[in-house]
Scaffold this active site. Sequence first.
Site, mmCIF file in Angstrom:
data_model
loop_
_atom_site.group_PDB
_atom_site.id
_atom_site.type_symbol
_atom_site.label_atom_id
_atom_site.label_comp_id
_atom_site.label_asym_id
_atom_site.label_seq_id
_atom_site.Cartn_x
_atom_site.Cartn_y
_atom_site.Cartn_z
ATOM 1 C CE1 TYR A 156 -1.587 -3.894 -8.400
ATOM 2 C CE2 TYR A 156 -0.588 -1.685 -7.921
ATOM 3 C CZ TYR A 156 -0.862 -2.711 -7.787
ATOM 4 O OH TYR A 156 -0.866 -3.511 -6.420
ATOM 5 N N GLY A 181 0.703 -1.380 0.133
ATOM 6 C CA GLY A 181 0.004 0.327 0.241
ATOM 7 C C GLY A 181 1.065 1.841 -0.363
ATOM 8 C CB CYS A 189 -14.582 1.686 -30.660
ATOM 9 S SG CYS A 189 -13.739 1.648 -31.780
ATOM 10 C CD GLU A 190 -15.464 1.375 -24.279
ATOM 11 O OE1 GLU A 190 -15.838 2.281 -23.615
ATOM 12 O OE2 GLU A 190 -15.622 0.375 -24.358
ATOM 13 N NE ARG A 195 -3.093 2.526 -11.731
ATOM 14 C CZ ARG A 195 -2.205 4.082 -11.148
ATOM 15 N NH1 ARG A 195 -2.254 5.147 -11.866
ATOM 16 N NH2 ARG A 195 -2.955 4.281 -9.660
ATOM 17 C CD GLU A 240 0.133 -9.879 1.493
ATOM 18 O OE1 GLU A 240 -0.477 -8.777 1.142
ATOM 19 O OE2 GLU A 240 0.495 -10.410 2.725
ATOM 20 N N GLY A 242 3.948 -3.794 -3.599
ATOM 21 C CA GLY A 242 3.453 -3.884 -4.611
ATOM 22 C C GLY A 242 3.934 -2.730 -6.257
HETATM 23 N N1 LLP Z 1 -1.553 -7.172 -0.589
HETATM 24 C C1 LLP Z 1 -2.681 -7.786 -0.914
HETATM 25 C C2 LLP Z 1 -3.957 -7.849 -0.601
HETATM 26 C C3 LLP Z 1 -3.284 -6.265 -1.594
HETATM 27 O O1 LLP Z 1 -4.578 -6.591 -1.854
HETATM 28 C C4 LLP Z 1 -2.809 -5.376 -3.095
HETATM 29 C C5 LLP Z 1 -3.162 -4.653 -3.630
HETATM 30 C C6 LLP Z 1 -0.678 -5.515 -2.405
HETATM 31 C C7 LLP Z 1 -0.184 -6.446 -1.156
HETATM 32 C C8 LLP Z 1 -0.197 -3.988 -3.104
HETATM 33 O O2 LLP Z 1 0.011 -2.943 -2.868
HETATM 34 P P1 LLP Z 1 0.354 -1.655 -3.753
HETATM 35 O O3 LLP Z 1 1.572 -2.233 -2.337
HETATM 36 O O4 LLP Z 1 0.881 -2.116 -5.192
HETATM 37 O O5 LLP Z 1 0.562 -1.023 -3.196
HETATM 38 N N2 LLP Z 1 -5.834 -1.946 -9.677
HETATM 39 C C9 LLP Z 1 -4.998 -0.808 -8.921
HETATM 40 C C10 LLP Z 1 -4.657 -0.830 -7.569
HETATM 41 C C11 LLP Z 1 -4.851 -2.070 -6.632
HETATM 42 C C12 LLP Z 1 -4.696 -2.242 -5.645
HETATM 43 C C13 LLP Z 1 -4.999 -3.893 -5.107
HETATM 44 N N3 LLP Z 1 -4.342 -4.405 -4.340
HETATM 45 C C14 LLP Z 1 -4.261 0.748 -9.680
HETATM 46 O O6 LLP Z 1 -3.728 0.615 -10.210
HETATM 47 O O7 LLP Z 1 -3.689 1.946 -8.693
#
Ligand code: LLP
Length: 418
Positions: free
Chosen positions: A371, A239, A342-343, A312, A273, A275
């Site tokens: 993402y 997050g 086409c959107e 996004r 976790e 990302g």
């Molecule tokens: N752990 C869990 C259980 C999650 O659901 C997520 C992301 C992460 C870790 C990783 O989160 P991060 O560190 O990347 O914030 N598609 C959206 C983001 C969706 C996130 C879903 N869960 C976007 O493009 O902003």
Amino acid sequence: MDHFQYRDNRLYAEDVPVEKIAAEVGTPVYIYSHATLMRHFLTFDRAFNQVDHLTCFSVKSNSNLALLSLFSTLGGGMDIVSGGELYRALKSGVPPRRIVYSGVGKTVAEIDLALKTGILMFNIESPQELEMLSQRAQALDVVAPIALRVNPDVDPKTHPYISTGLKMNKFGINIEKSRQEYIRAAKMPGIKVIGVDFHIGSQLTSLEPFMEALVRIRYLISVLRAEGLSIQYLDIGGGLGITYNLEEPPHPDDYAQAIIVGTEDLGVTLIMEPGRVIVGNAGILVTRVLYIKRGEAKNFIIVDAGMNDLIRPSIYNSFHTIRAVDQPESGTMIADVVGPICESGDFFAKDREVPVVSPGQLLSIMSAGAYGFSMSSNYNSRPRAAEVMTHGAEYRVIRERESYDDLTRLETVPNWVE
Ligand code: LLP
């Protein structure tokens, strides 16, 4: 800091001119910098060095095997949410004992696969899932190590689509109910309680929501321990946000220090976790300008990437900086940068001040490493873009551009329609 910088007004990915990659691989193309990926992973991971921890890269943010292999080599684990992500994680060489598995809808087949693999921890999101896991573990004669994903009911103050830790969200088990559920879990055959998990949302730009959640989770852990449960792991989810535009998210060092201070007396191994914070600014999407449409109401720069490549902006109205790969000296204009789909929602920027460009020129959509490709699709029957990784002065295609054949490869026309 990333490795996409201008030299003599030309954008480079590390020591490779972006223009060279576009000419040789075609567009649209995702480009990731190996040096940036390494730097981001190590900065994050090392920030937790003073405590027992495991950095489980969130596979959903970027699932390319080359990236997963890199993080695995650097000592990382993986946070997965599907059988497909488990398959990728294993294929990238990550040891099963470094894999944690979240997700509200794990199927029996996925549970079985993870049980047979022997992953580190299942993050359980509902009482029903817990029962299913207990049944499957008994059937396979194994023990399933679990944490409950606790929903701490904290507002992460991010986009509603990516906030997950509120009561109204579908994720996790309400923190007030979780004590009872933990006690039930501890008695279930085939289940071994080993941890507590939470994840409150994505693209968080302040530490407060994490800290607020931690206070609640600490209390829960003390209650569970008083009940005789052994809590060895605390999974704090992902997050941590990044700078897309003007955001000023905490540095991973500050994030880590706050988490460490808030947890060091607990005697747990921390699992993170992350990302986006690792891959977001380590990737760009390079696209070529097809046409410029100067309208009465608006100017449109039409490019060869579409919302199928990077969705996004369309679904979160998210901001991505757009740069000209060759910095022109002809000033700027206000325009919408749009794709060929086409959107009306097929846009990368609206009413944005962008460099004056002409057809044939390249644009780079920044901060596209997280993402981006992982949410791409074949909508409008567009083959998915190629992915490239740079390494110093060299680069390698790490996923080929899909072909038209790929589009129909899995389809069959039944004889009764012919
Ligand atoms: N752990 C869990 C259980 C999650 O659901 C997520 C992301 C992460 C870790 C990783 O989160 P991060 O560190 O990347 O914030 N598609 C959206 C983001 C969706 C996130 C879903 N869960 C976007 O493009 O902003």
